[in-house]
Scaffold this active site. Structure first.
Site, mmCIF file in Angstrom:
data_model
loop_
_atom_site.group_PDB
_atom_site.id
_atom_site.type_symbol
_atom_site.label_atom_id
_atom_site.label_comp_id
_atom_site.label_asym_id
_atom_site.label_seq_id
_atom_site.Cartn_x
_atom_site.Cartn_y
_atom_site.Cartn_z
ATOM 1 C CG HIS A 157 -2.032 -1.062 1.861
ATOM 2 N ND1 HIS A 157 -2.726 -1.566 0.967
ATOM 3 C CD2 HIS A 157 -1.449 -2.490 1.826
ATOM 4 C CE1 HIS A 157 -2.961 -2.297 1.146
ATOM 5 N NE2 HIS A 157 -2.634 -3.280 1.907
ATOM 6 C CE LYS A 284 11.169 19.377 -9.659
ATOM 7 N NZ LYS A 284 10.128 19.734 -10.361
#
Ligand code: ARG
Length: 460
Positions: A157, A284
């Site tokens: 999960h 980034k």
């Protein structure tokens, strides 16, 4: 003048725009080599059947060899306004030989020719995709080896579940690729049947020895039924399914790496050369290649849907709809080829941040090991689960880990905890406690890694 093969029957030439629109030469030229190979074999087959003289067959073979050489050395030569690659090759033959060239199509139809070419093409190209899969597996195996006994959490999960070896994680992505490799072998076997002798639909009236022809072309069998053969594209669908499922597997690997290389995890670092920056945000470092692999999976799945939809509800026998098969086959193949190449590079360029990965592998995700400890002391698992659940609730509320518990605190949770629980509840002990061959137990992972390397060695 636009070339077409049926001028006898018609008063008027084809509508130019519609003809060009319907022509497949722009994309089926990829089958050029296979078309020549098939035609050479057919010429020999016709000669053996006494339909062509030995001289005619020889001159056809020589002319086809010449055409093939020319096309190989000069790709722009495989071009023209022909309807498809089959008419292109036949036109060149007739230009070179006249009537001898006009005899080649005796007893043969483009319907079986296109099936033959596609089968030959896939038999030739599938091993190249398998090489790409092998190289990707080798890159994963290399990372598994380099990771040694490093630990990381495994997720269910997308929540931390249990500690595993980093090597186990990489081998988890080898397993589906091994199945893909087998799946391509099965796709190749499905394409392994000679359709020649089927004619346009009913078979051929010339006594061509199709068994000999099959052997000649490297097929182990002949198709069962001429009607079926003219419209059977199951082998193409099987091939595209293998491509699509391999892409699905690459997309999952890509997604794992996108997450685990991200700032929140930082278990791995992407090579600069395989990342991209942002035009605006200087900080980034983006995983574009992996995102593209994930994104391009849509194309491969789309090609599978496209072909299945084209096949659905077609009446028996050849229908021109089937010409669409090439877009699907070539598109799926190209997508996978590129994605395997870039995935291999990304994996090879990964570096492991062992400290980050290992620190994430400890903590409350050792709860199952605590429960197993109690089971070892005779507590029924369901009861142990409850006891440990309460302990986790307490620790969670206090922002603590198992490692911070004093013995009295363990004992407050259950009298059955002894001092040895401290050593038992670590990520490394958790991994070492596993007992099954498919588990993350270090000896099991070592065996799996050795098996993978042996498999690769057998193919190097
Ligand atoms: N270009 C055609 C295809 O790709 C070849 C077969 C044509 N056969 C025909 N009867 N028109 O399917």
């Amino acid at each position: 003048m636009t070339t077409h093969l049926w001028s006898g029957r018609f008063d008027a030439p084809p509508d130019l725009a519609a003809f060009a629109w319907g022509s497949s030469f722009g994309f089926d030229r990829r089958l050029f080599e296979d078309d020549v190979t098939g035609s050479r074999a057919w010429a020999r087959g016709l000669a053996r059947a006494g339909v062509l003289s030995a001289d005619e067959a020889d001159s056809i073979e020589a002319a086809l060899t010449n055409v093939l050489d020319r096309g190989r050395s000069e790709p722009a030569f495989v071009d023209g306004t022909d309807e498809d690659v089959h008419s292109f090759v036949e036109r060149l033959l007739v230009e070179r030989l006249g009537d001898a060239g006009r005899r080649l199509h005796t007893g043969r139809s483009r319907n079986e020719q296109v099936s033959l070419d596609l089968r030959l093409y896939l038999r030739r190209r599938i091993p190249l995709l398998q090489r790409g899969i092998e190289r990707t597996i080798a890159a994963l195996s290399g990372q598994a080896l380099a990771a040694g006994d490093a630990l990381m959490p495994a997720y269910t999960h997308l929540r931390p579940a249990q500690p595993v070896l980093v090597a186990h994680f990489f081998l988890a992505h080898v397993a589906p690729l091994r199945r893909d490799h087998d799946r391509f072998a099965a796709a190749s076997s499905e394409a392994d049947a000679l359709p020649l002798g089927s004619g346009a639909i009913a078979g051929t009236s010339y006594a061509v020895d199709v068994q000999a022809l099959a052997r000649d072309l490297g097929f182990s069998r002949v198709v069962a039924n001429s009607i079926d053969a003219s419209s059977d594209r199951d082998f193409a669908a099987t091939f595209i399914y293998a491509c699509a499922l391999t892409m699905v597997h690459l997309s999952r690997l890509a997604e794992d790496l996108i997450i685990l290389c991200g700032e929140e995890h930082q278990f791995f670092e992407l090579a600069d050369a395989l990342s991209t920056g942002s035009s605006m945000m200087p900080q980034k470092k983006n995983p574009d290649p992996l995102e593209l692999v994930r994104g391009k999976t849509g194309r491969a799945v789309g090609h599978l849907m496209a072909l299945l939809t084209t096949m659905k509800g077609l009446p028996s026998g050849y229908n021109k709809d089937l010409q669409e098969d090439k877009h699907a086959v070539f598109g799926a193949e190209d997508t996978l080829t590129g994605c395997l190449m870039v995935t291999q590079s990304v994996i090879e360029g990964l570096s492991l941040n062992r400290a980050r990965a290992e620190s994430a592998a400890s903590g409350l995700l050792l709860a199952t090991d605590v429960a197993d400890y109690l089971v070892g002391r005779g507590v029924p698992f369901r009861r142990a689960h409850e006891i440990v659940g309460a302990l986790v609730r307490k620790l969670h509320g206090e922002g603590r880990q198992f490692a911070s518990l004093a013995l009295e605190e363990w004992r407050a949770a259950s009298e059955l905890f002894d001092a040895d629980v401290i050593a038992r509840v670590t990520a490394r002990a958790s991994v070492a406690a596993k007992r099954t061959p498919q588990s993350t137990a270090p000896p099991a992972v070592q065996d799996a890694l050795s098996e993978t390397e042996r498999w690769l060695d057998a193919r190097r």
